[in-house]
Design a protein around this motif. Structure first.
Motif, PDB file in Angstrom:
ATOM      1  N   ASP A 209       0.852  -1.191   0.000  1.00  0.00           N
ATOM      2  CA  ASP A 209       0.000   0.000   0.000  1.00  0.00           C
ATOM      3  C   ASP A 209       0.892   1.247   0.000  1.00  0.00           C
ATOM      4  O   ASP A 209       1.210   1.803   1.046  1.00  0.00           O
ATOM      5  CB  ASP A 209      -0.887  -0.044   1.258  1.00  0.00           C
ATOM      6  CG  ASP A 209      -1.793   1.169   1.350  1.00  0.00           C
ATOM      7  OD1 ASP A 209      -1.962   1.864   0.324  1.00  0.00           O
ATOM      8  OD2 ASP A 209      -2.311   1.434   2.447  1.00  0.00           O
TER       9      ASP A 209
ATOM     10  N   GLY B 226      12.819   4.027  10.747  1.00  0.00           N
ATOM     11  CA  GLY B 226      13.342   5.021   9.811  1.00  0.00           C
ATOM     12  C   GLY B 226      13.416   6.431  10.363  1.00  0.00           C
ATOM     13  O   GLY B 226      14.419   7.126  10.208  1.00  0.00           O
ATOM     14  N   ASN B 227      12.340   6.838  11.032  1.00  0.00           N
ATOM     15  CA  ASN B 227      12.280   8.207  11.510  1.00  0.00           C
ATOM     16  C   ASN B 227      13.361   8.515  12.542  1.00  0.00           C
ATOM     17  O   ASN B 227      14.027   9.551  12.496  1.00  0.00           O
ATOM     18  CB  ASN B 227      10.879   8.438  12.100  1.00  0.00           C
ATOM     19  CG  ASN B 227      10.512   9.878  12.036  1.00  0.00           C
ATOM     20  OD1 ASN B 227      10.927  10.619  12.898  1.00  0.00           O
ATOM     21  ND2 ASN B 227       9.781  10.277  10.998  1.00  0.00           N
TER      22      ASN B 227
ATOM     23  N   ALA C  86      21.099  10.138  11.745  1.00  0.00           N
ATOM     24  CA  ALA C  86      21.989  10.156  10.572  1.00  0.00           C
ATOM     25  C   ALA C  86      22.532  11.559  10.288  1.00  0.00           C
ATOM     26  O   ALA C  86      23.747  11.740  10.110  1.00  0.00           O
ATOM     27  CB  ALA C  86      21.244   9.622   9.347  1.00  0.00           C
TER      28      ALA C  86
ATOM     29  N   SER D 112       7.229   0.219   4.894  1.00  0.00           N
ATOM     30  CA  SER D 112       8.141   1.242   5.431  1.00  0.00           C
ATOM     31  C   SER D 112       9.603   0.905   5.151  1.00  0.00           C
ATOM     32  O   SER D 112      10.481   1.743   5.331  1.00  0.00           O
ATOM     33  CB  SER D 112       7.913   1.439   6.926  1.00  0.00           C
ATOM     34  OG  SER D 112       8.349   0.303   7.641  1.00  0.00           O
TER      35      SER D 112
ATOM     36  N   LEU E 238      16.152   6.837  12.886  1.00  0.00           N
ATOM     37  CA  LEU E 238      17.449   6.738  12.194  1.00  0.00           C
ATOM     38  C   LEU E 238      17.783   8.047  11.496  1.00  0.00           C
ATOM     39  O   LEU E 238      18.925   8.525  11.535  1.00  0.00           O
ATOM     40  CB  LEU E 238      17.384   5.655  11.117  1.00  0.00           C
ATOM     41  CG  LEU E 238      17.828   4.251  11.452  1.00  0.00           C
ATOM     42  CD1 LEU E 238      17.710   3.401  10.210  1.00  0.00           C
ATOM     43  CD2 LEU E 238      19.257   4.212  11.968  1.00  0.00           C
TER      44      LEU E 238
ATOM     45  N   ASN F  11      18.561   2.511  -1.705  1.00  0.00           N
ATOM     46  CA  ASN F  11      19.639   2.369  -0.722  1.00  0.00           C
ATOM     47  C   ASN F  11      20.258   0.977  -0.877  1.00  0.00           C
ATOM     48  O   ASN F  11      19.603  -0.025  -0.602  1.00  0.00           O
ATOM     49  CB  ASN F  11      19.025   2.559   0.673  1.00  0.00           C
ATOM     50  CG  ASN F  11      20.022   2.371   1.796  1.00  0.00           C
ATOM     51  OD1 ASN F  11      21.137   1.910   1.593  1.00  0.00           O
ATOM     52  ND2 ASN F  11      19.608   2.722   3.005  1.00  0.00           N
TER      53      ASN F  11
HETATM   54  O1  UT7 Z   1      20.937   3.398   5.245  1.00  0.00           O
HETATM   55  C1  UT7 Z   1      21.178   3.968   6.495  1.00  0.00           C
HETATM   56  C2  UT7 Z   1      20.054   3.874   7.426  1.00  0.00           C
HETATM   57  N1  UT7 Z   1      18.792   4.293   6.869  1.00  0.00           N
HETATM   58  C3  UT7 Z   1      18.384   5.544   7.046  1.00  0.00           C
HETATM   59  O2  UT7 Z   1      19.109   6.396   7.501  1.00  0.00           O
HETATM   60  C4  UT7 Z   1      16.953   5.803   6.690  1.00  0.00           C
HETATM   61  C5  UT7 Z   1      16.484   7.007   7.423  1.00  0.00           C
HETATM   62  N2  UT7 Z   1      15.062   7.235   7.360  1.00  0.00           N
HETATM   63  C6  UT7 Z   1      14.378   7.627   6.262  1.00  0.00           C
HETATM   64  O3  UT7 Z   1      14.931   7.683   5.186  1.00  0.00           O
HETATM   65  C7  UT7 Z   1      12.933   8.057   6.432  1.00  0.00           C
HETATM   66  O4  UT7 Z   1      12.641   8.118   7.809  1.00  0.00           O
HETATM   67  C8  UT7 Z   1      11.927   7.108   5.732  1.00  0.00           C
HETATM   68  C9  UT7 Z   1      11.992   7.275   4.220  1.00  0.00           C
HETATM   69  C10 UT7 Z   1      12.206   5.676   6.124  1.00  0.00           C
HETATM   70  C11 UT7 Z   1      10.499   7.455   6.150  1.00  0.00           C
HETATM   71  O5  UT7 Z   1      10.212   8.821   5.943  1.00  0.00           O
HETATM   72  P1  UT7 Z   1       9.516   9.686   7.091  1.00  0.00           P
HETATM   73  O6  UT7 Z   1       9.264  11.029   6.536  1.00  0.00           O
HETATM   74  O7  UT7 Z   1      10.399   9.564   8.297  1.00  0.00           O
HETATM   75  O8  UT7 Z   1       8.136   8.957   7.271  1.00  0.00           O
HETATM   76  P2  UT7 Z   1       7.545   8.233   8.562  1.00  0.00           P
HETATM   77  O9  UT7 Z   1       8.273   6.966   8.854  1.00  0.00           O
HETATM   78  O10 UT7 Z   1       7.416   9.222   9.674  1.00  0.00           O
HETATM   79  O11 UT7 Z   1       6.109   7.849   8.056  1.00  0.00           O
HETATM   80  C12 UT7 Z   1       5.153   8.850   7.698  1.00  0.00           C
HETATM   81  C13 UT7 Z   1       3.880   8.185   7.271  1.00  0.00           C
HETATM   82  C14 UT7 Z   1       3.346   7.154   8.246  1.00  0.00           C
HETATM   83  O12 UT7 Z   1       1.950   7.272   8.306  1.00  0.00           O
HETATM   84  P3  UT7 Z   1       1.218   8.080   9.479  1.00  0.00           P
HETATM   85  O13 UT7 Z   1       1.637   7.402  10.746  1.00  0.00           O
HETATM   86  O14 UT7 Z   1       1.717   9.479   9.359  1.00  0.00           O
HETATM   87  O15 UT7 Z   1      -0.230   7.939   9.147  1.00  0.00           O
HETATM   88  C15 UT7 Z   1       3.726   5.836   7.624  1.00  0.00           C
HETATM   89  O16 UT7 Z   1       2.861   4.784   7.987  1.00  0.00           O
HETATM   90  O17 UT7 Z   1       4.057   7.497   6.032  1.00  0.00           O
HETATM   91  C16 UT7 Z   1       3.565   6.142   6.152  1.00  0.00           C
HETATM   92  N3  UT7 Z   1       4.381   5.283   5.283  1.00  0.00           N
HETATM   93  C17 UT7 Z   1       4.088   5.113   3.998  1.00  0.00           C
HETATM   94  N4  UT7 Z   1       3.092   5.573   3.205  1.00  0.00           N
HETATM   95  C18 UT7 Z   1       3.108   5.203   1.914  1.00  0.00           C
HETATM   96  C19 UT7 Z   1       5.497   4.603   5.610  1.00  0.00           C
HETATM   97  N5  UT7 Z   1       5.957   3.959   4.512  1.00  0.00           N
HETATM   98  C20 UT7 Z   1       5.102   4.255   3.501  1.00  0.00           C
HETATM   99  C21 UT7 Z   1       5.048   3.896   2.136  1.00  0.00           C
HETATM  100  N6  UT7 Z   1       4.053   4.396   1.389  1.00  0.00           N
HETATM  101  N7  UT7 Z   1       5.979   3.123   1.559  1.00  0.00           N
END
Ligand code: UT7
Length: 330
Positions: free
Chosen positions: A28, A220-221, A227, A155, A223, A285
């Motif tokens: 999704d 992710g958040n 980072a 995620s 991290l 990544n």
């Molecule tokens: O490689 C070295 C280590 N890795 C990293 O350093 C990764 C670091 N983190 C990130 O790159 C980002 O945190 C992510 C790309 C993983 C996520 O971005 P974010 O802006 O931090 O989003 P979030 O995790 O806070 O999620 C926001 C919303 C959530 O919904 P609610 O709770 O706001 O309703 C998630 O459930 O986005 C939702 N969500 C998605 N929606 C659509 C999470 N994954 C997805 C998805 N598609 N694939």
């Protein structure tokens, strides 16, 4: 003390492209979300039937680096493979690559430092060359992250991809090459990014299958928040250590996790985005492979020239992070 120069680069990615639109059919998610939150448009996914294993990808990248350098297998005395997705729990991926190359004069071993593995490998290779222990060392970052992904977890599964990159280092008295390496870790935060079991999990048992031990789990958040300051601080240390200014850096080649991380790091370092190499839109990544793939592509595209100062900076599972300043020798 000899200096460790990069005399060859190479990379290899699987043929199969998985686009964001393809992922919309699996979990999704939307192309719009993935691009806006990460900058990723597509990634490469290895196929077992095409023999695109962690070893084979690393081997192809290594062969290309050797070709650029004009070095034969018998001249190599060290092989360091950075990976968290080796084909076997043991022996090391580096030993498998050694066998395939026929690099019988080398000592080969793996490094497990998550997405910082390549920078950790550079540090090891540089130390060995500087100390006169080795002369010609292959550092390979190779990953098949698709094999540890939970394809029901939107995620994480939209963010990662497979691939390999390699550099060949050679010691010489001419100043330049790897000017410094700084590495750091904080094991207290290991559980922000991990997989419980190796790539070859033990015989499946009902209770272990329930918590998907071989699947990658990531916060992710949290991290993201670790980072950015960690990468900025260690990059600043690297720049200061070499008595350089930000303007001296011709290209920053960061670990390709998320374009928003890259933008935030660049902004805080006051390095313009035109000087930041990004290819995560194509590969996602790829963990320890991302920096050597980016170095190879940046060099092939003419973005790095002989004498340029290149800043590489990484962050990943462990937690680990690191930076290196390289005065380009090719
Ligand atoms: O490689 C070295 C280590 N890795 C990293 O350093 C990764 C670091 N983190 C990130 O790159 C980002 O945190 C992510 C790309 C993983 C996520 O971005 P974010 O802006 O931090 O989003 P979030 O995790 O806070 O999620 C926001 C919303 C959530 O919904 P609610 O709770 O706001 O309703 C998630 O459930 O986005 C939702 N969500 C998605 N929606 C659509 C999470 N994954 C997805 C998805 N598609 N694939």
């Amino acid at each position: 003390m000899p200096f460790a120069h990069i005399i060859g680069t190479g990379s290899a990615v699987p043929e199969r492209v998985l686009t964001n639109q393809d992922l919309e059919q699996i979990v999704d998610t939307t192309d719009e979300w993935i691009v806006r939150r990460s900058g990723i448009k597509e990634r490469r996914i290895a196929r077992q039937d095409k023999n695109e294993t962690t070893t084979e990808l690393g081997l192809s990248a290594a062969r290309r680096a050797m070709q650029t350098a004009g070095v034969t297998a018998d001249q190599i005395d060290g092989i360091i493979a950075a990976t968290v997705t080796g084909d076997r729990l043991f022996p090391s991926t580096a030993c498998m690559i050694q066998k395939e190359l026929g690099a019988d004069n080398a000592a080969a071993y793996d490094i497990s430092a998550g997405c910082s593995g390549f920078v950790y490998g550079l540090e090891q290779a540089n130390n060995g060359i500087r100390m006169g222990v080795s002369r010609t060392v292959l550092v390979v970052g190779t990953e098949r992250l698709s094999s540890v992904l939970n394809w029901e977890d939107r995620s994480t599964c939209v963010l990662l991809g497979d691939g390999a990159g390699a550099v060949l280092l050679h010691g010489s008295d001419e100043p330049g090459g790897i000017l410094s390496t700084h590495i750091k870790s904080d094991g207290r935060l290991w559980d922000l990014l991990y997989a419980e079991a190796g790539n070859n999990p033990p015989p499946a048992m009902l209770e272990s299958l329930a918590f998907l031990p071989h699947h990658l789990k990531m916060e992710g958040n949290r991290l993201f928040k670790q980072a950015v300051p960690s990468m900025v601080k260690i990059a600043e240390q690297a720049i200061e250590h070499n008595k350089l200014s930000r303007e001296d850096i011709q290209l920053m080649v960061p670990h390709q996790a998320n374009v928003r991380i890259l933008q935030a790091v660049a902004e805080r370092l006051q390095i313009p985005m035109e000087k930041v190499y990004t290819n995560l839109h194509k590969y996602g990544n790829t963990s320890s492979a991302s920096i050597p793939i980016a170095l190879d592509e940046a060099y092939q595209e003419g973005r790095i020239k002989k004498g340029d100062y290149v800043l590489v900076v990484a962050f990943g599972a462990g937690l680990t992070w690191g930076a290196s300043i390289i005065q380009w020798s090719l």
